[in-house]
Design a protein around this motif. Structure first.
Motif, PDB file in Angstrom:
ATOM      1  N   UNK A 274       0.846  -1.195   0.000  1.00 26.99           N
ATOM      2  CA  UNK A 274       0.000   0.000   0.000  1.00 26.99           C
ATOM      3  C   UNK A 274       0.880   1.244   0.000  1.00 26.99           C
ATOM      4  N   UNK A 275       0.799   2.031  -1.080  1.00 31.36           N
ATOM      5  CA  UNK A 275       1.518   3.290  -1.184  1.00 31.36           C
ATOM      6  C   UNK A 275       0.553   4.415  -0.809  1.00 31.36           C
ATOM      7  N   UNK A 276       0.874   5.266   0.175  1.00 34.71           N
ATOM      8  CA  UNK A 276      -0.049   6.320   0.595  1.00 34.71           C
ATOM      9  C   UNK A 276      -0.475   7.212  -0.574  1.00 34.71           C
ATOM     10  N   UNK A 277      -1.796   7.437  -0.682  1.00 30.79           N
ATOM     11  CA  UNK A 277      -2.416   8.326  -1.663  1.00 30.79           C
ATOM     12  C   UNK A 277      -2.244   7.842  -3.110  1.00 30.79           C
ATOM     13  N   UNK A 278      -1.718   6.610  -3.288  1.00 25.02           N
ATOM     14  CA  UNK A 278      -1.532   6.090  -4.643  1.00 25.02           C
ATOM     15  C   UNK A 278      -2.108   4.697  -4.836  1.00 25.02           C
TER      16      UNK A 278
END
Length: 617
Positions: free
Chosen positions: A241-245
């Motif tokens: 999980x990449x933040x905001x992506x």
């Protein structure tokens, strides 16, 4: 002599309460002498004294009681520990060198464990550091490149202070290169001249080629430190999980990194270590001997691994009272007295340390160290007798003035370093820089001093640049003010010229009107109509002239209006606010800039060229 008398005290003063029981022993022994036979049951005591034969035994018993009381009093004084001078005593510090390596590759953001692998690894790292009461610990992080966060130090609080700033997004190069982290760990051991060392890595996987490189490096090292691994993740894997992506994808497919614990166990078996999956409790850390009481016994039990330092303690002088007690014991050669003496010497043979009062079994410095471990730095500073330890406690408590004062007396390596840190905290950066240079002159391999010196130099450079910017802004503002003043003077001159022209025009009109009036008086009646028309025309012209004067916008340009159009000096306020906000809001900014600078230097020297087949996550 007078100085020693002024320092006289008892190390275990509670034993002095034993003097209160000596009168009780005296009463008991006297009662025993009076009732030593059964005649007192049938004969009154006043008559019994005259009926029994007088002998020397009574005098002997009475003198024996005095002697026994004296022996008991001297024994109590010896147990109380009289002292009046100090002596240096060795303090043993075990050299337990441990480098912790933390994986910051993108796969550590996988969510197969809650909340993600990196969070669980950082929590486990905090538990590990809290168990490190002794020895030196270092922290290295890696992704596509490896960087030293904290070199070997016995202050784990320094490492804990950087925990919040550590995440994959401060790393300048993406990827996963644990072999580079192991190489940095070996360099740290070499710089510290470590005799025994070990490495613990917190990761979710290592490629086969990298594992071979790690085994080769450890085998070629003179120390050959064992490598243990705390693995995080699951065999099923989870999305990254990449933040905001959203989730990380490869060619449209969500990447699911999986934990292969068997490959990690095979690697640690070749390096004399152990690979364990992270547990929710401390069982995994206990198996790896993280705590000093177990780790030091297992790995660091040789005499070469013990460093002895001198530590002043009060010397117990109660032993000298034994030279008085021994002759008195020979005089007390009676069976009942020898039993009491044996009891007394059984207490003096080995002093008791089970008392609850700290002063009975710990020195002031040892009590202060216990307060330091609890984080009570101000109380520890007040209790320490050693100036060096007192200075360090004051530094931890934030009393930097006291730290500088205490460290000025003795300019050894430790005091110089502590003094430099205190000066830096007081924003006396130039003086701190001089002290850091003195430390590095004495110990060129002092990594903490070199790191802090670089930070101070960077802050000084920033201040210098900001001062230059401020001076340039002030100069620009002065030039702008001068231009505005010149423009105002020019506008004022133009206004004065317009007013003067208007006055001249009015005067000419007035002269013309007077001349026309004279001509009109001289003309005959026949020209009155024509003169009247001329007069009407003049009046009309005059009206037009007046209307033009009223509508002329140049009349509104008064000095007060010009003053209202002067620009405000907001640049000075913004410059001041920028000066006061030198500390960045991002806690990882310093580490990010440090890592970026190191990555650029390695790129120029071609040390971090990406190899074919290296993972990018």
């Amino acid at each position: 002599m007078l100085e020693q008398l002024s320092q006289f005290h008892f190390l275990r003063p509670l034993w002095l309460s034993g003097l209160l029981f000596i009168p009780l022993f005296w009463v008991l022994f006297k009662a025993k002498r009076l009732y030593q036979n059964d005649w007192h049951k049938v004969i009154d005591a006043s008559f019994l004294t005259h009926l029994t034969p007088a002998s020397s035994g009574e005098t002997t018993n009475q003198s024996g009681h005095y002697l026994l009381s004296l022996i008991l009093a001297l024994s109590v004084l010896a147990l109380a520990g009289p002292s009046w001078q100090k002596k240096p005593a060795p303090v043993i510090q075990v050299q337990d060198n441990l480098v912790v390596i933390l994986d910051l590759s993108l796969s550590m953001l996988a969510t197969d464990v809650n909340p993600d692998r990196l969070t669980r690894a950082k929590q486990k790292l905090e538990d590990l550091l809290k168990l490190r009461k002794e020895g030196n610990t270092a922290l290295i992080v890696f992704s596509g490149d490896a960087h030293v966060v904290t070199p070997l130090t016995d202050d784990v609080q320094t490492i804990l202070a950087n925990m919040d700033a550590i995440d994959p997004f401060i790393m300048p190069v993406i990827g996963s290169r644990p072999d580079k982290a192991v190489s940095h760990a070996l360099n740290l051991f070499e710089q510290a001249n470590a005799k025994k060392a070990r490495i613990i890595m917190l990761t979710d996987g290592i490629e086969a080629k990298q594992a071979d490189d790690i085994v080769a490096m450890l085998s070629d090292s003179a120390l050959s430190p064992p490598l243990s691994i705390l693995a995080v993740g699951t065999a099923q894997g989870g999305p990254i999980s990449i933040p905001k992506q959203g989730y990380l994808k490869d060619q449209g497919q969500v990447i699911l990194p999986k934990l292969d614990i068997n490959s990690l166990k095979a690697l640690t078996a070749r390096t004399q270590g152990n690979a364990l999956e992270m547990s929710l409790d401390d069982t995994d850390l206990e198996r790896l001997n993280i705590a000093p009481q177990t780790g030091t016994q297992t790995h660091f039990s040789t005499e070469q691994d013990i460093q002895q330092r001198k530590y002043d303690t009060w010397e117990d002088q109660g032993i000298f009272l034994l030279f008085i007690l021994l002759p008195l014991a020979l005089l007390a050669y009676r069976k009942n007295m020898l039993i009491v003496l044996a009891l007394c010497f059984s207490f003096t043979s080995e002093p008791s340390y089970a008392l609850s009062w700290e002063d009975l079994w710990k020195t002031k410095d040892q009590q202060a160290q216990a307060l330091m471990d609890q984080g009570l730095y101000e109380d520890a500073a007040a209790l320490y007798e050693s100036p060096t330890h007192k200075a360090y406690a004051n530094y931890q408590a934030g009393n930097y003035d006291a730290t500088v004062t205490l460290t000025e007396a003795k300019q050894d390596l430790i005091n110089l370093y502590n003094q430099a840190n205190a000066l830096a905290k007081q924003h006396k950066l130039e003086e701190a820089l001089e002290k850091y240079n003195e430390v590095l002159n004495k110990a060129p391999n002092h990594e903490d001093a070199r790191h802090n010196k670089a930070l101070v130099e960077k802050i000084l450079e920033q201040q210098k640049q900001e001062q230059q910017n401020q001076d340039q802004q002030n100069q620009d503002q002065q030039n702008q003010d001068q231009q505005n003043q010149d423009q105002q003077n020019q506008d004022q001159q133009n206004q004065d010229q317009q007013n003067q022209d208007q006055q001249n025009q009015d005067q000419q009109n007035q002269d013309q009107q007077n001349q026309d009036q004279q001509n009109q008086d001289q003309q005959n009646q026949e020209q009155q109509n024509q003169d009247q028309q001329n007069q009407d025309q003049q009046n009309q012209d005059q009206q037009n002239q007046e209307d033009q004067e009223k509508n002329d916008p140049s009349d509104d340009m008064t000095p007060s209006a010009m003053e209202q159009k002067e620009p405000l000096t907001d640049e000075e306020k913004q410059s001041y606010e920028q000066w006061m906000r030198r500390v960045p809001d991002d806690p990882g900014a310093l580490l990010r800039r440090k890592f970026e600078q190191q990555a650029q230097e390695r790129a120029r020297s071609q040390q971090n060229i990406r190899r074919e087949g290296d993972p990018i996550w």
